[in-house]
Write a protein that holds these residues in place. Structure first.
Motif, PDB file in Angstrom:
ATOM      1  N   LEU A 189       0.830  -1.203   0.000  1.00 26.83           N
ATOM      2  CA  LEU A 189       0.000   0.000   0.000  1.00 26.83           C
ATOM      3  C   LEU A 189       0.866   1.255   0.000  1.00 26.83           C
ATOM      4  CD1 LEU A 189      -2.804  -0.988   2.530  1.00 26.83           C
ATOM      5  CD2 LEU A 189      -3.092  -0.568   0.083  1.00 26.83           C
ATOM      6  N   ILE A 190       2.042   1.138   0.584  1.00 25.41           N
ATOM      7  CA  ILE A 190       2.954   2.286   0.617  1.00 25.41           C
ATOM      8  C   ILE A 190       3.744   2.409  -0.683  1.00 25.41           C
ATOM      9  CG2 ILE A 190       4.990   3.283   1.749  1.00 25.41           C
ATOM     10  CD1 ILE A 190       4.015   1.839   4.334  1.00 25.41           C
ATOM     11  N   PRO A 242      -7.690  -3.016  -0.812  1.00 26.31           N
ATOM     12  CA  PRO A 242      -7.158  -4.343  -1.141  1.00 26.31           C
ATOM     13  C   PRO A 242      -5.915  -4.693  -0.332  1.00 26.31           C
ATOM     14  CG  PRO A 242      -6.575  -2.768  -2.844  1.00 26.31           C
ATOM     15  CD  PRO A 242      -7.515  -2.056  -1.917  1.00 26.31           C
ATOM     16  N   THR A 243      -5.887  -5.916   0.169  1.00 24.48           N
ATOM     17  CA  THR A 243      -4.729  -6.449   0.875  1.00 24.48           C
ATOM     18  C   THR A 243      -4.617  -7.932   0.536  1.00 24.48           C
ATOM     19  OG1 THR A 243      -6.061  -6.970   2.836  1.00 24.48           O
ATOM     20  CG2 THR A 243      -4.927  -4.849   2.825  1.00 24.48           C
ATOM     21  N   TRP A 244      -3.488  -8.541   0.824  1.00 21.99           N
ATOM     22  CA  TRP A 244      -3.346  -9.976   0.617  1.00 21.99           C
ATOM     23  C   TRP A 244      -4.305 -10.729   1.528  1.00 21.99           C
ATOM     24  CZ3 TRP A 244      -1.264 -11.934  -3.484  1.00 21.99           C
ATOM     25  CH2 TRP A 244      -0.204 -11.287  -4.127  1.00 21.99           C
ATOM     26  N   THR A 263     -10.620  -7.685  -0.158  1.00 20.93           N
ATOM     27  CA  THR A 263     -10.975  -6.328   0.232  1.00 20.93           C
ATOM     28  C   THR A 263     -11.114  -6.278   1.741  1.00 20.93           C
ATOM     29  OG1 THR A 263     -12.169  -5.956  -1.821  1.00 20.93           O
ATOM     30  CG2 THR A 263     -12.657  -4.465  -0.001  1.00 20.93           C
ATOM     31  N   GLY A 264     -10.313  -5.447   2.365  1.00 21.11           N
ATOM     32  CA  GLY A 264     -10.345  -5.336   3.814  1.00 21.11           C
ATOM     33  C   GLY A 264     -10.528  -3.903   4.252  1.00 21.11           C
ATOM     34  N   GLN A 265     -10.567  -3.698   5.552  1.00 24.47           N
ATOM     35  CA  GLN A 265     -10.705  -2.354   6.086  1.00 24.47           C
ATOM     36  C   GLN A 265     -10.138  -2.318   7.486  1.00 24.47           C
ATOM     37  OE1 GLN A 265     -14.876  -1.736   5.574  1.00 24.47           O
ATOM     38  NE2 GLN A 265     -15.454  -2.943   7.358  1.00 24.47           N
ATOM     39  N   GLY A 266      -9.588  -1.181   7.854  1.00 25.39           N
ATOM     40  CA  GLY A 266      -9.000  -1.050   9.172  1.00 25.39           C
ATOM     41  C   GLY A 266      -8.067   0.141   9.264  1.00 25.39           C
ATOM     42  N   ASP A 269     -10.956  -8.479   7.485  1.00 23.59           N
ATOM     43  CA  ASP A 269      -9.693  -8.091   8.110  1.00 23.59           C
ATOM     44  C   ASP A 269      -9.885  -7.980   9.612  1.00 23.59           C
ATOM     45  OD1 ASP A 269      -7.060  -7.473   8.224  1.00 23.59           O
ATOM     46  OD2 ASP A 269      -7.316  -5.353   7.774  1.00 23.59           O
ATOM     47  N   ASN A 270     -10.555  -8.973  10.175  1.00 20.40           N
ATOM     48  CA  ASN A 270     -11.012  -8.894  11.547  1.00 20.40           C
ATOM     49  C   ASN A 270     -10.207  -9.780  12.478  1.00 20.40           C
ATOM     50  OD1 ASN A 270     -12.716  -7.780  13.428  1.00 20.40           O
ATOM     51  ND2 ASN A 270     -14.205  -9.417  13.284  1.00 20.40           N
TER      52      ASN A 270
END
Length: 368
Positions: free
Chosen positions: A62-63, A200-202, A212-215, A337-338
């Motif tokens: 993401l960075i 988006p994350t692995w 698709t995650g969130q946090g 993403d919990n």
């Protein structure tokens, strides 16, 4: 964010970002050539490039991900990543916890390097004097430290460290309209908000597909990338000036001197800095969070930090959106993403939260 427009001015080139996390896999298509493995000091580099969870690699992408072969492209694809892996309680191999370097040692090693930004997409609910001392040392070395506030706003919403330490920028998660994630923890330690919903994350450490995650973890990474873009365009600026520019240009509909409990000074907009070649970031030595850093988020002087039992927090936020909330997608194409993980730091353990949840519009301001 209009990334394509920003990349015409800056891609983050020349800026190194330390990612303290579950490790960073340097061999994903997105990160090939982006991870400076050789710059990790041996003393704190144990398995820094072996990501047992996928979380640290996601933050790095993401960075500074390049987007190669259809992979994730980060907000600062010209920046470079220096990876660090800290101990987690849920590691299957118990011996791994003892071999992982302590967080204070990692921070101090980074402080003595030419890394400019320290990304900490994790949190714990206990204040530790040795970590605080390391944070202060890194600040004295001119590092910009950014951390997520945590994802348990609907639960205990305890004060979150390292986001609550002096000299650490606490980042909340929101969407592009400034809608804070209902899961995003809140309090006086929230300094800025950053995109952290539907990111988006692995999916896991097999690195086969994205979910698709969130946090606030994702929000932190995007905030770090935003700072990298600005610092690359203005290499002579100090950490204070980079942060001041993000605060000055943050999106908000409230007075700048009255930060929100949930969104801090507002939603980051690095484009507003990059499009103004004559932007004035203020004096190099002026701390834009001087009041918070001097007194601490609990109102106690920074040199006399409160014990964990003295930490206080407000009540969980109410849904002020008329009941309109949005949960993560189905398990077939997304991830909540919990996952809650534990960081093993010495004799006691601390929570590393990389969770998620629904969201609601909340912009309440801080009390006096």
């Amino acid at each position: 964010m209009k990334a394509d427009d920003m990349w015409k001015v800056s891609t983050g080139k020349g800026v190194k970002v330390a990612v303290i996390d579950t490790g960073v896999n340097p061999d994903t298509p997105s990160l090939k050539g982006q991870v400076l493995v050789g710059e990790v000091p041996q003393a704190v580099g144990y398995k820094a490039t072996e990501d047992y969870d996928g979380h640290g690699t996601s933050m790095a992408e993401l960075i500074a991900g390049t987007g190669a072969q259809g992979s994730l492209k980060g907000l600062a694809p010209g920046a470079k990543i220096v990876p660090y892996r800290i101990g987690m309680k849920d590691m299957k191999d118990e011996s791994e916890k003892g071999k992982a370097p302590p967080l204070p040692d990692v921070i101090r090693q980074i402080a003595d390097s030419d890394v400019k930004i320290i990304n900490m997409s994790f949190g714990e609910y206990i204040e530790r004097p040795d970590v605080l001392a390391a944070i202060k040392y890194a600040q004295s070395k001119g590092k910009l430290m950014i951390a997520g506030t945590g994802n348990d706003a609907e639960g205990q919403n305890s004060i979150g460290f390292p986001a609550a330490y002096p000299y650490v920028v606490g980042v909340a998660a929101s969407d592009e309209k400034g809608t804070v994630g209902k899961f995003s923890e809140y309090g006086n330690y929230v300094d800025l908000a950053s995109p952290g919903l539907k990111v988006p994350t692995w999916c896991d450490n097999t690195f086969r597909s994205y979910c698709t995650g969130q946090g606030t973890s994702q929000a932190t990474a995007i905030a770090s990338a935003s700072a990298a873009l600005i610092w690359s365009a203005h290499p002579d600026w100090t950490a204070n000036q980079v942060l001041a520019s993000l605060i000055e240009t943050a999106g908000r509909d409230w007075a700048k001197d009255d930060p929100s409990t949930y969104l801090g000074y507002g939603l980051i907009r690095p484009r507003k800095v990059l499009e103004d070649s004559n932007f004035n970031p203020g004096a190099a030595g002026t701390d834009p969070l001087a009041k918070e850093n001097a007194r601490g988020v609990t109102g106690v002087a920074a040199n006399n930090s409160p014990s964990p039992s003295a930490s206080t927090s407000s009540q969980p936020p109410k849904d002020t959106s008329g009941g309109q909330t949005s949960a993560a997608g189905s398990s077939s194409d997304s991830s909540d993403d919990n996952t809650t993980m534990w960081v093993a730091l010495g004799a006691a353990a601390a929570v590393l939260v990389i969770g998620g949840g629904a969201f609601a519009v909340v912009r309440s301001r801080r009390g006096a």
